[in-house]
Design a protein around this motif. Structure first.
Motif, PDB file in Angstrom:
ATOM      1  N   PRO A  12     122.173 -85.459  18.769  1.00 34.89           N
ATOM      2  CA  PRO A  12     123.115 -85.428  17.647  1.00 34.89           C
ATOM      3  C   PRO A  12     122.824 -84.326  16.640  1.00 34.89           C
ATOM      4  CG  PRO A  12     121.776 -87.447  17.615  1.00 34.89           C
ATOM      5  CD  PRO A  12     121.333 -86.632  18.788  1.00 34.89           C
ATOM      6  N   ASN A  13     123.895 -83.883  15.998  1.00 32.73           N
ATOM      7  CA  ASN A  13     123.794 -82.963  14.872  1.00 32.73           C
ATOM      8  C   ASN A  13     124.753 -83.462  13.794  1.00 32.73           C
ATOM      9  OD1 ASN A  13     126.411 -82.038  15.516  1.00 32.73           O
ATOM     10  ND2 ASN A  13     125.592 -80.425  16.829  1.00 32.73           N
ATOM     11  N   MET A  72     120.138 -72.602  18.475  1.00 26.18           N
ATOM     12  CA  MET A  72     119.710 -73.836  17.818  1.00 26.18           C
ATOM     13  C   MET A  72     118.177 -73.903  17.895  1.00 26.18           C
ATOM     14  SD  MET A  72     122.387 -75.537  16.721  1.00 26.18           S
ATOM     15  CE  MET A  72     121.991 -77.286  16.617  1.00 26.18           C
ATOM     16  N   PRO A  73     117.553 -74.596  16.952  1.00 27.63           N
ATOM     17  CA  PRO A  73     116.092 -74.725  17.004  1.00 27.63           C
ATOM     18  C   PRO A  73     115.630 -75.309  18.342  1.00 27.63           C
ATOM     19  CG  PRO A  73     116.942 -75.527  14.914  1.00 27.63           C
ATOM     20  CD  PRO A  73     118.133 -75.261  15.787  1.00 27.63           C
ATOM     21  N   GLY A  74     114.648 -74.660  18.930  1.00 27.82           N
ATOM     22  CA  GLY A  74     114.056 -75.136  20.177  1.00 27.82           C
ATOM     23  C   GLY A  74     114.819 -74.756  21.435  1.00 27.82           C
ATOM     24  N   ALA A  75     115.961 -74.074  21.303  1.00 23.50           N
ATOM     25  CA  ALA A  75     116.774 -73.768  22.488  1.00 23.50           C
ATOM     26  C   ALA A  75     116.034 -72.845  23.463  1.00 23.50           C
ATOM     27  CB  ALA A  75     118.111 -73.165  22.082  1.00 23.50           C
ATOM     28  N   ASP A  96     116.203 -83.798  19.035  1.00 22.56           N
ATOM     29  CA  ASP A  96     116.365 -82.349  19.124  1.00 22.56           C
ATOM     30  C   ASP A  96     116.350 -81.932  20.591  1.00 22.56           C
ATOM     31  OD1 ASP A  96     113.511 -81.629  19.936  1.00 22.56           O
ATOM     32  OD2 ASP A  96     113.145 -82.654  18.028  1.00 22.56           O
ATOM     33  N   LEU A  97     116.709 -80.704  20.814  1.00 23.20           N
ATOM     34  CA  LEU A  97     116.870 -80.189  22.179  1.00 23.20           C
ATOM     35  C   LEU A  97     115.567 -80.175  22.970  1.00 23.20           C
ATOM     36  CD1 LEU A  97     118.948 -79.081  24.125  1.00 23.20           C
ATOM     37  CD2 LEU A  97     118.602 -76.830  23.118  1.00 23.20           C
TER      38      LEU A  97
END
Length: 183
Positions: free
Chosen positions: A150-151, A38-41, A168-169
Motif C-alpha cells: 500500500p501507498n 520508489m524506495p527499495g525498487a 514496502d517493496l
C-alpha cells in the motif's frame, strides 16, 4: 506484513505494477525525466536477479486510450524506468480505458498471462506485486499469487481485505523469496 503464504510455492517470476509500485506515480506520465524510483525498487530488482527469479512489469496505461499520451510515450517512460532498475525481463501494458472492456486491463488476467508467456513461465509460478487491489485481483484471475504494497493511494479497505500485504517493496520481495518452494 500481513501473513505469509500458507504453503511454500514455486516462484519463477515476479511481476510488478509500474506506477506507485516501482516508480512514483505521475498521472499520465509521458516524460522520462519525471521517472523516480520508489524506495527499495532497485534493491528489490537486484535481489530477485541475484536469486535467479525472472522479473517483469504489468501496467494499466489508460492515458493512451484517453488520448493523453501515445504508446511511444509509455515505451520511453518504461525504458527510463528499466535503466534505473537495471533491466527487467519484460514490460507489458494495457493502453485501453476502463470502459473498453478489454481482457488485458487489470483486474482482468491478460497482462499477467502475457508477461508469463513472454518470460516462459507458468502463470501459477508468478507473483504480482502492486499498490492497489486491481493488481492483486489480476494475479488471482491468472492463477498467480498477489502481494499488496500500500501507498497513499491505496484504499484502507483494500489493505484490510487482502491476505498478503507488505509495508514496502523490498519487504514484499523478501516475503516472496522466503515463501518459495525449496527455501
Amino acid at each position: 506484513m500481513n501473513g505469509k503464504p500458507a504453503a511454500s510455492r514455486q516462484v519463477s517470476a515476479v511481476l510488478f505494477d509500474r506506477d506507485g509500485t516501482l516508480v512514483e506515480d505521475v498521472p499520465y506520465n509521458a516524460d522520462p525525466g519525471l521517472v523516480t524510483l520508489m524506495p527499495g525498487a532497485r534493491e528489490a530488482a537486484d535481489l530477485l536477479r541475484a536469486e535467479g527469479v525472472a522479473t517483469g512489469v504489468v501496467s494499466n496505461q489508460s492515458g493512451v486510450g484517453r488520448g493523453l499520451l501515445r504508446e511511444h510515450d509509455v515505451l520511453r517512460v518504461n525504458r527510463r524506468a528499466d535503466e534505473l532498475l537495471g533491466t527487467l525481463g519484460t514490460w507489458v501494458f494495457c493502453p485501453h480505458t476502463p470502459q473498453a472492456g478489454c481482457a488485458c486491463r487489470k483486474p482482468r488476467p491478460g497482462l499477467v498471462l502475457e508477461a508469463a508467456r513472454r518470460l516462459g513461465v507458468r502463470p501459477e509460478a508468478c507473483v504480482v506485486i502492486g499498490d492497489i487491489q486491481a493488481d492483486v485481483r489480476a494475479a488471482r484471475a491468472a492463477g498467480a499469487w498477489g502481494v499488496l504494497v500500500p501507498n497513499a493511494a491505496t484504499l484502507r479497505s483494500e489493505v484490510e481485505t487482502e491476505r498478503w500485504t507488505a509495508p514496502d517493496l523490498l519487504t514484499a520481495v523478501r516475503m516472496v523469496l522466503d515463501g518459495r518452494e525449496g527455501s
